[in-house]
Design an enzyme around this catalytic site. Structure first.
Site, PDB file in Angstrom:
ATOM      1  N   SER A  63       0.873  -1.256   0.000  1.00  0.00           N
ATOM      2  CA  SER A  63       0.033  -0.139  -0.060  1.00  0.00           C
ATOM      3  C   SER A  63       0.811   1.343   0.095  1.00  0.00           C
ATOM      4  O   SER A  63       2.102   1.224   0.392  1.00  0.00           O
ATOM      5  CB  SER A  63      -0.885   0.316   1.195  1.00  0.00           C
TER       6      SER A  63
HETATM    7  N1  SAH Z   1      -1.232  -4.440   3.740  1.00  0.00           N
HETATM    8  C1  SAH Z   1      -0.591  -4.730   2.456  1.00  0.00           C
HETATM    9  C2  SAH Z   1      -1.610  -4.716   1.356  1.00  0.00           C
HETATM   10  C3  SAH Z   1      -1.444  -5.769   0.447  1.00  0.00           C
HETATM   11  S1  SAH Z   1      -2.631  -5.635  -1.005  1.00  0.00           S
HETATM   12  C4  SAH Z   1       0.645  -4.158   2.260  1.00  0.00           C
HETATM   13  O1  SAH Z   1       0.929  -3.034   2.320  1.00  0.00           O
HETATM   14  O2  SAH Z   1       1.462  -4.878   1.577  1.00  0.00           O
HETATM   15  C5  SAH Z   1      -4.065  -6.445  -0.230  1.00  0.00           C
HETATM   16  C6  SAH Z   1      -3.870  -7.836   0.114  1.00  0.00           C
HETATM   17  O3  SAH Z   1      -5.265  -8.547   0.289  1.00  0.00           O
HETATM   18  C7  SAH Z   1      -3.172  -8.891  -1.095  1.00  0.00           C
HETATM   19  O4  SAH Z   1      -2.126  -9.448  -0.568  1.00  0.00           O
HETATM   20  C8  SAH Z   1      -4.472  -9.746  -1.396  1.00  0.00           C
HETATM   21  O5  SAH Z   1      -3.780 -11.081  -1.315  1.00  0.00           O
HETATM   22  C9  SAH Z   1      -5.096  -9.837   0.228  1.00  0.00           C
HETATM   23  N2  SAH Z   1      -6.623 -10.173   0.114  1.00  0.00           N
HETATM   24  C10 SAH Z   1      -7.459 -10.130  -0.954  1.00  0.00           C
HETATM   25  N3  SAH Z   1      -8.557 -10.815  -0.721  1.00  0.00           N
HETATM   26  C11 SAH Z   1      -8.389 -11.395   0.602  1.00  0.00           C
HETATM   27  C12 SAH Z   1      -9.198 -12.042   1.324  1.00  0.00           C
HETATM   28  N4  SAH Z   1     -10.423 -12.649   1.130  1.00  0.00           N
HETATM   29  N5  SAH Z   1      -8.424 -12.616   2.481  1.00  0.00           N
HETATM   30  C13 SAH Z   1      -7.289 -12.397   2.921  1.00  0.00           C
HETATM   31  N6  SAH Z   1      -6.641 -11.547   2.394  1.00  0.00           N
HETATM   32  C14 SAH Z   1      -7.164 -11.138   1.078  1.00  0.00           C
END
Ligand code: SAH
Length: 213
Positions: A63
């Site tokens: 993010s």
């Molecule tokens: N906080 C993270 C953001 C990653 S993007 C960072 O700063 O790196 C969002 C993440 O949510 C991705 O890794 C994606 O795989 C995850 N995600 C999407 N749908 C999901 C679900 N149903 N359950 C758990 N994780 C999920």
């Protein structure tokens, strides 16, 4: 090759976040000292302190620092101790949270990302983070209730399980909701009442429904 001056860049990033309206000093301090370059492919490390989201593989992103700072600041307004994060991704938001609250629980649906994030936390010597490969729509029932829940992917609607797992005494959920148009919602629980407000438009990858990857 010239060594990258991460410290100088981290300082400038924090200056920029201040200009953009982030005023929680504890959050700014943690962002300044968290090595964001450790949470992304090495080839992108030179961009680690730019205020942008960056690709981390599997079609996902780390993010944008501004959004991490904003969501963390909103969460901290209610002084949470136990926090659940949905969407571990790189683990960057997890690490920022872990420096500010007692215990962080984090759920990720993509096994490779979950595994990589877990290894990073070990290397960076965090001891107050528990991670799980699972579906965020279900939350983490056995560890509930949580004083705070932060969702780092956009949900089509607010998952009921997350509302149920909020501490009835002022538990707070920070979640982007919507599909084409998303907004950042803050939901606060008092008993069986849920109060909701919007913090404006945002852009996240979707909170996927269905099987784990
Ligand atoms: N906080 C993270 C953001 C990653 S993007 C960072 O700063 O790196 C969002 C993440 O949510 C991705 O890794 C994606 O795989 C995850 N995600 C999407 N749908 C999901 C679900 N149903 N359950 C758990 N994780 C999920």
């Amino acid at each position: 090759m010239r060594a990258i001056n991460h410290q100088g860049m981290a300082k400038r990033l924090v200056q920029r976040l201040k200009e953009l309206g982030i005023n929680n000093e504890a959050v700014l301090e943690v962002i300044q000292r968290t090595p964001r370059q450790e949470f992304m492919p090495e080839s992108l490390a030179h961009q680690a302190y730019e205020n942008t989201a960056l690709p981390i593989g599997n079609g996902q992103t780390i993010s944008q620092p501004l959004i991490v700072a904003k969501m963390t600041s909103l969460l901290l307004e209610s002084a949470p101790k136990r926090v659940l994060e949905i969407g571990t991704g790189s683990g960057y938001q997890t690490a920022v949270l872990a420096a500010l609250v007692e215990q962080v629980f984090s759920v990720e649906r993509i096994i490779q990302l979950q595994y990589q994030a877990q290894r990073r936390m070990k290397r960076l010597d965090f001891h107050n983070i528990a991670m799980r490969h699972g579906d965020g729509w279900q939350g983490w029932p056995s560890k509930a209730p949580f004083d705070g829940i932060i969702v780092t992917a956009a949900a089509a609607r607010i998952p009921d399980a997350l509302l149920e797992q909020l501490n009835p005494n002022g538990g707070r959920l920070i979640i982007p909701v919507g599909e084409q148009q998303q907004e950042l919602l803050v939901v606060e629980r008092q008993g069986e009442e849920f109060m909701q407000r919007s913090e404006g438009a945002v852009r996240f990858v979707p909170l996927v429904q269905g099987d784990l990857a």
